[in-house]
Design a protein around this motif. Structure first.
Motif, PDB file in Angstrom:
ATOM      1  N   HIS A  43      39.643  45.334  51.188  1.00 32.13           N
ATOM      2  CA  HIS A  43      40.970  45.922  50.930  1.00 32.13           C
ATOM      3  C   HIS A  43      41.092  47.292  51.615  1.00 32.13           C
ATOM      4  O   HIS A  43      42.182  47.732  51.979  1.00 32.13           O
ATOM      5  CB  HIS A  43      41.210  46.031  49.421  1.00 32.13           C
ATOM      6  CG  HIS A  43      42.651  45.994  49.044  1.00 32.13           C
ATOM      7  ND1 HIS A  43      43.209  45.035  48.229  1.00 32.13           N
ATOM      8  CD2 HIS A  43      43.682  46.811  49.400  1.00 32.13           C
ATOM      9  CE1 HIS A  43      44.510  45.270  48.093  1.00 32.13           C
ATOM     10  NE2 HIS A  43      44.816  46.338  48.794  1.00 32.13           N
ATOM     11  N   SER A  44      39.965  47.977  51.824  1.00 33.82           N
ATOM     12  CA  SER A  44      40.000  49.278  52.513  1.00 33.82           C
ATOM     13  C   SER A  44      40.508  49.120  53.951  1.00 33.82           C
ATOM     14  O   SER A  44      41.134  50.042  54.492  1.00 33.82           O
ATOM     15  CB  SER A  44      38.608  49.915  52.549  1.00 33.82           C
ATOM     16  OG  SER A  44      38.093  50.053  51.255  1.00 33.82           O
ATOM     17  N   LEU A 185      39.442  41.377  39.300  1.00 33.20           N
ATOM     18  CA  LEU A 185      38.615  40.320  39.891  1.00 33.20           C
ATOM     19  C   LEU A 185      39.083  40.052  41.317  1.00 33.20           C
ATOM     20  O   LEU A 185      39.865  39.151  41.590  1.00 33.20           O
ATOM     21  CB  LEU A 185      38.680  39.055  39.030  1.00 33.20           C
ATOM     22  CG  LEU A 185      37.716  37.928  39.407  1.00 33.20           C
ATOM     23  CD1 LEU A 185      36.302  38.439  39.599  1.00 33.20           C
ATOM     24  CD2 LEU A 185      37.728  36.833  38.366  1.00 33.20           C
ATOM     25  N   THR A 207      41.061  41.319  33.544  1.00 35.46           N
ATOM     26  CA  THR A 207      41.906  40.920  34.672  1.00 35.46           C
ATOM     27  C   THR A 207      43.383  40.958  34.286  1.00 35.46           C
ATOM     28  O   THR A 207      43.717  40.852  33.108  1.00 35.46           O
ATOM     29  CB  THR A 207      41.495  39.492  35.140  1.00 35.46           C
ATOM     30  OG1 THR A 207      42.356  39.053  36.181  1.00 35.46           O
ATOM     31  CG2 THR A 207      41.549  38.474  34.012  1.00 35.46           C
ATOM     32  N   THR A 208      44.240  41.101  35.302  1.00 32.50           N
ATOM     33  CA  THR A 208      45.679  40.990  35.053  1.00 32.50           C
ATOM     34  C   THR A 208      46.162  39.550  35.261  1.00 32.50           C
ATOM     35  O   THR A 208      47.327  39.244  35.027  1.00 32.50           O
ATOM     36  CB  THR A 208      46.485  41.883  36.025  1.00 32.50           C
ATOM     37  OG1 THR A 208      46.195  41.486  37.369  1.00 32.50           O
ATOM     38  CG2 THR A 208      46.165  43.350  35.846  1.00 32.50           C
ATOM     39  N   THR A 209      45.262  38.692  35.758  1.00 31.19           N
ATOM     40  CA  THR A 209      45.651  37.351  36.181  1.00 31.19           C
ATOM     41  C   THR A 209      45.031  36.301  35.266  1.00 31.19           C
ATOM     42  O   THR A 209      43.846  35.976  35.405  1.00 31.19           O
ATOM     43  CB  THR A 209      45.178  37.107  37.642  1.00 31.19           C
ATOM     44  OG1 THR A 209      45.574  38.216  38.437  1.00 31.19           O
ATOM     45  CG2 THR A 209      45.755  35.821  38.219  1.00 31.19           C
ATOM     46  N   LYS A 212      42.514  33.630  36.315  1.00 34.90           N
ATOM     47  CA  LYS A 212      41.167  33.974  36.796  1.00 34.90           C
ATOM     48  C   LYS A 212      40.120  33.936  35.675  1.00 34.90           C
ATOM     49  O   LYS A 212      38.938  34.125  35.931  1.00 34.90           O
ATOM     50  CB  LYS A 212      41.168  35.363  37.446  1.00 34.90           C
ATOM     51  CG  LYS A 212      41.888  35.411  38.796  1.00 34.90           C
ATOM     52  CD  LYS A 212      41.762  36.788  39.436  1.00 34.90           C
ATOM     53  CE  LYS A 212      42.536  36.893  40.738  1.00 34.90           C
ATOM     54  NZ  LYS A 212      42.536  38.282  41.264  1.00 34.90           N
ATOM     55  N   ARG A 340      36.891  36.610  48.888  1.00 39.70           N
ATOM     56  CA  ARG A 340      36.802  37.454  50.072  1.00 39.70           C
ATOM     57  C   ARG A 340      37.081  36.616  51.310  1.00 39.70           C
ATOM     58  O   ARG A 340      36.515  35.517  51.462  1.00 39.70           O
ATOM     59  CB  ARG A 340      35.372  38.017  50.173  1.00 39.70           C
ATOM     60  CG  ARG A 340      35.197  39.287  50.979  1.00 39.70           C
ATOM     61  CD  ARG A 340      36.018  40.415  50.521  1.00 39.70           C
ATOM     62  NE  ARG A 340      35.383  41.720  50.641  1.00 39.70           N
ATOM     63  CZ  ARG A 340      35.941  42.824  50.175  1.00 39.70           C
ATOM     64  NH1 ARG A 340      37.121  42.798  49.584  1.00 39.70           N
ATOM     65  NH2 ARG A 340      35.343  43.988  50.314  1.00 39.70           N
TER      66      ARG A 340
HETATM   67  P1  NAP Z   1      40.901  43.193  46.166  1.00 39.43           P
HETATM   68  O1  NAP Z   1      40.082  42.067  46.673  1.00 39.43           O
HETATM   69  O2  NAP Z   1      42.336  43.275  46.531  1.00 39.43           O
HETATM   70  O3  NAP Z   1      40.734  43.191  44.573  1.00 39.43           O
HETATM   71  C1  NAP Z   1      41.359  44.105  43.728  1.00 39.43           C
HETATM   72  C2  NAP Z   1      41.660  43.440  42.370  1.00 39.43           C
HETATM   73  O4  NAP Z   1      42.237  44.427  41.505  1.00 39.43           O
HETATM   74  C3  NAP Z   1      42.689  42.339  42.441  1.00 39.43           C
HETATM   75  O5  NAP Z   1      42.105  41.088  42.731  1.00 39.43           O
HETATM   76  C4  NAP Z   1      43.294  42.356  41.044  1.00 39.43           C
HETATM   77  O6  NAP Z   1      42.425  41.668  40.148  1.00 39.43           O
HETATM   78  C5  NAP Z   1      43.232  43.829  40.666  1.00 39.43           C
HETATM   79  N1  NAP Z   1      44.516  44.496  40.907  1.00 39.43           N
HETATM   80  C6  NAP Z   1      45.230  44.525  42.060  1.00 39.43           C
HETATM   81  N2  NAP Z   1      46.328  45.256  41.914  1.00 39.43           N
HETATM   82  C7  NAP Z   1      46.321  45.701  40.634  1.00 39.43           C
HETATM   83  C8  NAP Z   1      47.204  46.506  39.853  1.00 39.43           C
HETATM   84  N3  NAP Z   1      48.332  47.000  40.397  1.00 39.43           N
HETATM   85  N4  NAP Z   1      46.869  46.753  38.558  1.00 39.43           N
HETATM   86  C9  NAP Z   1      45.748  46.237  38.010  1.00 39.43           C
HETATM   87  N5  NAP Z   1      44.884  45.462  38.704  1.00 39.43           N
HETATM   88  C10 NAP Z   1      45.170  45.214  39.985  1.00 39.43           C
HETATM   89  O7  NAP Z   1      40.275  44.587  46.628  1.00 39.43           O
HETATM   90  P2  NAP Z   1      38.729  44.948  46.938  1.00 39.43           P
HETATM   91  O8  NAP Z   1      38.427  44.657  48.354  1.00 39.43           O
HETATM   92  O9  NAP Z   1      37.891  44.425  45.849  1.00 39.43           O
HETATM   93  O10 NAP Z   1      38.804  46.538  46.853  1.00 39.43           O
HETATM   94  C11 NAP Z   1      39.129  47.170  45.649  1.00 39.43           C
HETATM   95  C12 NAP Z   1      39.356  48.645  45.909  1.00 39.43           C
HETATM   96  O11 NAP Z   1      38.096  49.273  46.160  1.00 39.43           O
HETATM   97  C13 NAP Z   1      40.216  48.959  47.136  1.00 39.43           C
HETATM   98  O12 NAP Z   1      41.073  50.047  46.829  1.00 39.43           O
HETATM   99  C14 NAP Z   1      39.214  49.388  48.181  1.00 39.43           C
HETATM  100  O13 NAP Z   1      39.779  50.262  49.142  1.00 39.43           O
HETATM  101  C15 NAP Z   1      38.217  50.102  47.303  1.00 39.43           C
HETATM  102  N6  NAP Z   1      36.864  50.264  47.860  1.00 39.43           N
HETATM  103  C16 NAP Z   1      36.165  51.363  47.490  1.00 39.43           C
HETATM  104  C17 NAP Z   1      34.880  51.537  47.935  1.00 39.43           C
HETATM  105  C18 NAP Z   1      34.055  52.715  47.498  1.00 39.43           C
HETATM  106  O14 NAP Z   1      33.143  53.112  48.198  1.00 39.43           O
HETATM  107  N7  NAP Z   1      34.320  53.268  46.332  1.00 39.43           N
HETATM  108  C19 NAP Z   1      34.303  50.582  48.787  1.00 39.43           C
HETATM  109  C20 NAP Z   1      35.044  49.453  49.107  1.00 39.43           C
HETATM  110  C21 NAP Z   1      36.330  49.291  48.637  1.00 39.43           C
HETATM  111  P3  NAP Z   1      42.972  40.857  38.857  1.00 39.43           P
HETATM  112  O15 NAP Z   1      43.848  39.781  39.397  1.00 39.43           O
HETATM  113  O16 NAP Z   1      41.716  40.363  38.250  1.00 39.43           O
HETATM  114  O17 NAP Z   1      43.692  41.847  37.976  1.00 39.43           O
END
Ligand code: NAP
Ligand code: ZN
Length: 349
Positions: A43-44, A185, A207-209, A212, A340
């Motif tokens: 997602h980043s 998730l 989760t919000t879904t 899942k 993914r």
């Molecule tokens: P992703 O695959 O899009 O997963 C995020 C999950 O969060 C979604 O599947 C959804 O799960 C939930 N979600 C999405 N929008 C939401 C909302 N508005 N409110 C509540 N829940 C919501 O993303 P990812 O690749 O796992 O990345 C997650 C985040 O981590 C991104 O912002 C990314 O940039 C960041 N990140 C940070 C680091 C670090 O070093 N800290 C490293 C990599 C990525 P549900 O359907 O289960 O609710």
């Protein structure tokens, strides 16, 4: 001689990704050249393309979950050999002299680590270009070994989603007896469930879904909570020792904080932008803590790969072609990937 690389990137926040060519540098003595076979979509990558965090240097070519084969090594490289299967994550260089680098926390390098894309190279000032490309040149220290016997086609997401979740679980001693919850998730969240279970924790998915919930159980979670259901959230107050929060956008955290029991900790890894305030009482009462965690260091990334190889842990992936990347981004935004996307570079860049 520099080489011409082919990749996919974007020129502006509102433009789709398209084919681009650019130069990869000639090998420095400590460099490794890698033909990329698979690249995960984090997602980043999407946040950076759309300039959600500011600071994107266009044209940007993302990708920091990279697997490939070594095709050449610089004169001083001893750790890697031509033909080896290797992996590269979110960083490609750091000073390697400061306290953080020497302790294996290159991500916090005092000089600033060079990230795999959108970062300035120390030596020539060019902007790094990531893994949505046919090949890459990386300083040897930042190249991890893919353990023998691992299925190369499923390894890529471990290099960001894997290490970003493994590292906080290790830092805070998650293991047998830990009541752990994962919020969100997605790519990171599903790895957190698998890793937490493998470390011996009792894992609940938040989760919000609703659909899942069953997936969470299949990933190894013992329970799940629908966060939009106030009754379910209320019933879980003070239930957890540790919560890993992967929500990718700014959000209210009070509801999740209340789920922590005595001296519980929530680690935020997803939301990088300003967050709304929270009620101090939700930290003070029950001695709770909230913190963050950034990727992980290179030694820990290798440890995570070895752990996943030993325990047979892989992400759940959907393999796509490079020219399907824009469609994949739209689906990622709609929360429509389980869990993914991985680009198969052998099908063409
Ligand atoms: P992703 O695959 O899009 O997963 C995020 C999950 O969060 C979604 O599947 C959804 O799960 C939930 N979600 C999405 N929008 C939401 C909302 N508005 N409110 C509540 N829940 C919501 O993303 P990812 O690749 O796992 O990345 C997650 C985040 O981590 C991104 O912002 C990314 O940039 C960041 N990140 C940070 C680091 C670090 O070093 N800290 C490293 C990599 C990525 P549900 O359907 O289960 O609710
Ligand atoms: Zn990432």
């Amino acid at each position: 001689m520099p080489t011409t690389a082919k990749g996919w990137g974007t020129d502006a926040p509102d433009q789709p990704l398209k084919r681009m060519t650019f130069e990869r540098r000639d090998l420095r003595p400590n460099d490794v050249a890698i033909k990329i076979t698979y690249a995960g979509i984090c997602h980043s990558d999407l946040h950076t393309c759309r300039n959600d965090w500011g600071g994107t240097r266009y044209p940007v070519i993302p990708g920091h979950e990279i697997v490939g084969k070594v095709t050449a090594v610089g004169d001083e490289v001893t750790r890697h050999r031509v033909g080896e299967t290797v992996a590269v994550g979110c960083m490609v260089d750091s000073c390697m002299e400061c306290d953080q680098c020497l302790e294996g926390w290159e991500v916090f390098c005092r000089k600033g680590c060079v990230q795999t894309y959108n970062s300035k190279d120390y030596h020539d000032g060019t902007v790094s270009k990531g893994g949505y490309t046919d090949h890459i040149v990386v300083r040897d220290h930042f190249v991890c070994k893919v353990p023998d016997g691992m299925d190369e086609s499923r390894v890529a997401p471990l290099l960001c989603a894997g290490i970003t979740t493994y590292s906080p679980l290790r830092q805070y001693g998650v293991g047998p007896g830990t009541k752990m919850a994962v919020v969100g998730l997605g790519g990171l969240g599903h790895m957190a469930v698998k890793l937490g279970v493998a470390m011996g924790a009792d894992v609940t998915m938040i989760t919000t879904t609703p659909s899942k919930g069953q997936d969470a159980r299949e990933l190894g979670a013992s329970d799940f909570i629908i966060s939009t259901d106030a009754e379910q959230m209320k019933a879980a107050v003070t239930r957890f020792d540790f919560i890993l929060n992967t929500i990718p956008v700014s959000h209210e955290i009070d509801g999740y904080l209340q789920l922590l029991g005595r001296s519980g900790r929530m680690v935020i890894v997803g939301a990088l932008t300003p967050m709304p305030g929270f009620v101090g009482m939700n930290l003070i009462w029950w001695n709770r803590a909230v913190g963050g965690s950034a990727i992980g260091g290179i030694p820990e990334t290798q440890e995570m790969l070895d752990f996943c190889a030993a325990k047979d842990i892989y992400p759940d992936i959907e393999t796509i072609r490079m020219d399907q990347v824009n469609e994949a981004y739209e689906r990622l935004l709609k929360n429509d990937v389980r869990y993914r996307f991985v680009i198969d570079m052998e099908q063409g860049v």
